[in-house]
Design a protein around this motif. Structure first.
Motif, PDB file in Angstrom:
ATOM      1  N   GLN A  37     -18.536  78.561  10.818  1.00 30.32           N
ATOM      2  CA  GLN A  37     -17.921  79.280   9.703  1.00 30.32           C
ATOM      3  C   GLN A  37     -16.613  79.881  10.177  1.00 30.32           C
ATOM      4  OE1 GLN A  37     -20.123  82.644   8.229  1.00 30.32           O
ATOM      5  NE2 GLN A  37     -18.518  83.190   6.784  1.00 30.32           N
ATOM      6  N   GLN A  38     -15.547  79.546   9.495  1.00 31.17           N
ATOM      7  CA  GLN A  38     -14.213  80.053   9.839  1.00 31.17           C
ATOM      8  C   GLN A  38     -13.952  79.943  11.346  1.00 31.17           C
ATOM      9  OE1 GLN A  38     -15.294  83.378   7.172  1.00 31.17           O
ATOM     10  NE2 GLN A  38     -13.088  83.637   7.030  1.00 31.17           N
ATOM     11  N   GLU A  40     -15.901  79.735  13.769  1.00 25.38           N
ATOM     12  CA  GLU A  40     -16.829  80.374  14.694  1.00 25.38           C
ATOM     13  C   GLU A  40     -18.228  79.812  14.506  1.00 25.38           C
ATOM     14  OE1 GLU A  40     -18.009  84.969  15.171  1.00 25.38           O
ATOM     15  OE2 GLU A  40     -15.882  84.522  15.217  1.00 25.38           O
ATOM     16  N   LYS A  77     -28.700  85.938  11.701  1.00 21.06           N
ATOM     17  CA  LYS A  77     -28.254  87.199  12.313  1.00 21.06           C
ATOM     18  C   LYS A  77     -27.205  87.901  11.463  1.00 21.06           C
ATOM     19  CE  LYS A  77     -30.557  87.572  16.162  1.00 21.06           C
ATOM     20  NZ  LYS A  77     -30.440  86.601  17.234  1.00 21.06           N
ATOM     21  N   SER A  78     -27.207  87.616  10.185  1.00 22.98           N
ATOM     22  CA  SER A  78     -26.310  88.322   9.275  1.00 22.98           C
ATOM     23  C   SER A  78     -26.996  88.342   7.918  1.00 22.98           C
ATOM     24  CB  SER A  78     -24.968  87.598   9.170  1.00 22.98           C
ATOM     25  OG  SER A  78     -24.263  88.061   8.032  1.00 22.98           O
ATOM     26  N   ARG A  81     -25.097  86.742   5.125  1.00 18.82           N
ATOM     27  CA  ARG A  81     -25.031  85.279   5.182  1.00 18.82           C
ATOM     28  C   ARG A  81     -26.382  84.673   4.829  1.00 18.82           C
ATOM     29  NH1 ARG A  81     -21.957  83.736  10.107  1.00 18.82           N
ATOM     30  NH2 ARG A  81     -23.788  84.505  11.177  1.00 18.82           N
TER      31      ARG A  81
ATOM     32  N   ALA B  49     -10.791  86.638   4.496  1.00 12.88           N
ATOM     33  CA  ALA B  49     -10.137  86.071   5.680  1.00 12.88           C
ATOM     34  C   ALA B  49      -8.678  86.523   5.747  1.00 12.88           C
ATOM     35  CB  ALA B  49     -10.232  84.549   5.654  1.00 12.88           C
ATOM     36  N   LYS B  52      -8.538  90.176   6.727  1.00 10.51           N
ATOM     37  CA  LYS B  52      -8.786  90.341   8.168  1.00 10.51           C
ATOM     38  C   LYS B  52      -7.576  89.881   8.990  1.00 10.51           C
ATOM     39  CE  LYS B  52     -13.569  89.016   7.435  1.00 10.51           C
ATOM     40  NZ  LYS B  52     -14.606  88.061   7.876  1.00 10.51           N
ATOM     41  N   GLY B 114     -21.946  90.706  11.287  1.00  6.88           N
ATOM     42  CA  GLY B 114     -22.215  89.359  11.813  1.00  6.88           C
ATOM     43  C   GLY B 114     -21.306  88.288  11.249  1.00  6.88           C
ATOM     44  N   PHE B 115     -20.130  88.680  10.810  1.00 12.45           N
ATOM     45  CA  PHE B 115     -19.199  87.695  10.249  1.00 12.45           C
ATOM     46  C   PHE B 115     -18.187  87.230  11.298  1.00 12.45           C
ATOM     47  CE2 PHE B 115     -20.190  89.472   5.915  1.00 12.45           C
ATOM     48  CZ  PHE B 115     -20.771  88.305   5.470  1.00 12.45           C
ATOM     49  N   PRO B 116     -17.665  86.033  11.112  1.00 12.20           N
ATOM     50  CA  PRO B 116     -16.638  85.562  12.037  1.00 12.20           C
ATOM     51  C   PRO B 116     -15.332  86.315  11.829  1.00 12.20           C
ATOM     52  CG  PRO B 116     -17.209  83.842  10.438  1.00 12.20           C
ATOM     53  CD  PRO B 116     -17.991  85.057  10.078  1.00 12.20           C
ATOM     54  N   LEU B 117     -14.509  86.296  12.850  1.00 12.14           N
ATOM     55  CA  LEU B 117     -13.197  86.943  12.746  1.00 12.14           C
ATOM     56  C   LEU B 117     -12.155  85.962  13.242  1.00 12.14           C
ATOM     57  CD1 LEU B 117     -11.601  89.452  12.028  1.00 12.14           C
ATOM     58  CD2 LEU B 117     -11.915  90.251  14.369  1.00 12.14           C
ATOM     59  N   GLN B 118     -11.289  85.573  12.323  1.00 12.12           N
ATOM     60  CA  GLN B 118     -10.301  84.551  12.636  1.00 12.12           C
ATOM     61  C   GLN B 118      -8.938  85.030  12.160  1.00 12.12           C
ATOM     62  OE1 GLN B 118     -10.647  80.807  10.495  1.00 12.12           O
ATOM     63  NE2 GLN B 118     -10.620  79.688  12.418  1.00 12.12           N
ATOM     64  N   HIS B 121      -6.687  81.198  10.560  1.00 14.58           N
ATOM     65  CA  HIS B 121      -7.196  79.863  10.923  1.00 14.58           C
ATOM     66  C   HIS B 121      -6.754  79.411  12.309  1.00 14.58           C
ATOM     67  CE1 HIS B 121      -8.759  79.394   6.962  1.00 14.58           C
ATOM     68  NE2 HIS B 121      -7.584  79.265   6.378  1.00 14.58           N
ATOM     69  N   ASN B 124      -9.842  82.697  17.017  1.00 14.76           N
ATOM     70  CA  ASN B 124     -11.030  83.494  16.726  1.00 14.76           C
ATOM     71  C   ASN B 124     -11.136  84.630  17.729  1.00 14.76           C
ATOM     72  OD1 ASN B 124     -11.849  80.784  15.329  1.00 14.76           O
ATOM     73  ND2 ASN B 124     -13.180  82.394  14.552  1.00 14.76           N
ATOM     74  N   LEU B 125     -11.527  85.782  17.214  1.00 12.18           N
ATOM     75  CA  LEU B 125     -11.655  86.947  18.083  1.00 12.18           C
ATOM     76  C   LEU B 125     -13.118  87.308  18.243  1.00 12.18           C
ATOM     77  CD1 LEU B 125      -8.635  88.120  16.356  1.00 12.18           C
ATOM     78  CD2 LEU B 125      -8.807  88.545  18.816  1.00 12.18           C
TER      79      LEU B 125
END
Lengths: 193, 184
Positions: A37-38, A40, A77-78, A81, B49, B52, B114-118, B121, B124-125
């Motif tokens: 996702q994005q 990651e 784990k979310s 989600r 997104a 962020k 628990g979300f991705p951090l980008q 695009h 990623n952090l």
């Protein structure tokens, strides 16, 4: 004589179908998928599943793998989600609570056994090749597999969700089963005297 | 034109930081209030997104701006009562603190969720923490509260600048405005 012959036939049939069935040790087994996702990777664990494993490398015809997965138990784990994943755009858990996996044939390849199986998710069935590693252990065996799927084949996140920059199409399924020693095959019933 | 600030005016680098960050904040804050009510869907994820990505940009700019500021002089304040000078100084310190704390609290919130951090695009952090529902709620609260404080401080900061310009007719505002407006 005739009875004896029948008994022998039954016995032969019993032996032929003797790929032993290994009980799955649930606490030491896991069924999960790795999605992106994005940019990651995240892992979703399917906590609630049943699997049935019958396997003998010398008797692939009678070997088979079956699994039923209850998708409400997916844990990524979310909580946000997890909730999203159950909606109609994704697994639509309300309408399709389970996914199933059933082998239709088993073959040996130079790199190991491969199960050809029907995987059904969200009401859509796709024939997939499922190569796995089988390892006999002191207490039984382990089965490990890693198979890449395209989520769109199963209608997971179509339409606007098809955008790969949000969620990649490729999803890897990771299976690790720890199996106890096979249950002793029930002795062929003695033919009626 | 020198890049650095002088005894009488902010340099062009500081002005660019000031107005550039203002533009980004002016964009990101309304988006932040708007996006939470969007229906779940890819559109919502895209807006998040973007929020962020801009937030991370502001955090990076805060780091660069602080480094730049530490290495340069400040123009002298025009004559004003001591309490005003102190209040202005306190507001500036607070704005610097918030320029770090707001994006960092958002990052923490995102991590606890628990979300991705980008970043756009491209990169990623890492998460600052594992998923944690209690921390998530606290970080969200913190993020929102810090933004509320920020809006108040920015409002006072801007009001003070306008007061100096239009009432006191001094050079406070002109010393930061884009262009050549330095002090005579």
């Amino acid at each position: 004589m005739r009875t004896l012959f029948t008994a022998a036939l039954l016995l032969a049939a019993g032996t032929a179908a003797a790929a032993p069935t290994y009980p799955v040790l649930a606490t030491q087994s896991s069924l999960s998928f790795v999605a992106t996702q994005q940019g990651e990777k995240f892992t979703g664990v399917i906590r609630d599943f049943d699997a049935r494993v019958s396997y003998a490398p010398e008797d692939l015809a009678h070997s088979g793998l079956e699994a039923t997965m209850r998708l409400k138990s997916i844990d990524t784990k979310s909580p946000d989600r997890d909730q999203a994943i159950g909606t109609a755009d994704w697994f639509d858990v309300a309408r399709y609570p389970t996914a199933t996996f059933r082998t239709v044939a088993m073959r040996m390849t130079p790199t190991g056994p491969v199960a050809d199986a029907d995987l059904t998710i969200k009401g859509r069935t796709k024939r997939i090749a499922f190569p796995f590693a089988w390892k006999a252990t002191a207490g039984g065996a382990t089965l490990d597999a890693r198979v890449a799927l395209d989520r769109l084949d199963f209608g997971l996140g179509g339409g606007e969700w098809a955008d790969e920059s949000m969620v990649a199409h490729r999803v890897e399924v990771v299976v690790h089963l720890t199996l106890a020693a096979p249950v002793a095959a029930a002795p062929a019933k003695p033919a009626a005297h | 034109m020198a890049l650095r600030s002088t005894a009488t005016a902010w340099g062009p680098v500081t002005r660019a930081f000031h107005w550039g960050m203002l533009v980004l904040f002016a964009g990101i804050v309304p988006v932040g209030y708007y996006m939470t009510d969007l229906p779940l869907g890819p559109q919502k994820l895209k807006v998040y997104a973007l929020h962020k990505s801009v937030g991370l940009t502001l955090l990076a700019l805060a780091v660069l701006r602080l480094a730049w500021r530490l290495g340069e002089r400040r123009p002298a304040l025009p004559p004003m009562p001591a309490w005003q000078a102190r209040a202005a100084g306190a507001a500036h310190v607070l704005l610097y603190v918030l320029a770090f704390a707001i994006p960092l609290s958002g990052w923490l919130f995102n991590s606890a969720a628990g979300f991705p951090l980008q970043w756009f695009h491209l990169v990623n952090l890492p998460a600052l923490t594992g998923p944690d529902p209690a921390l998530k709620a606290a970080a969200r609260e913190l993020h929102e509260s810090l933004v509320a404080v920020f809006l108040v401080v920015v409002g006072l900061h801007a009001a003070a600048a306008l007061k100096h310009h239009f009432v006191d007719h001094d050079t406070t505002l002109r010393s930061m405005l884009p262009g050549r407006g330095g002090r005579p």
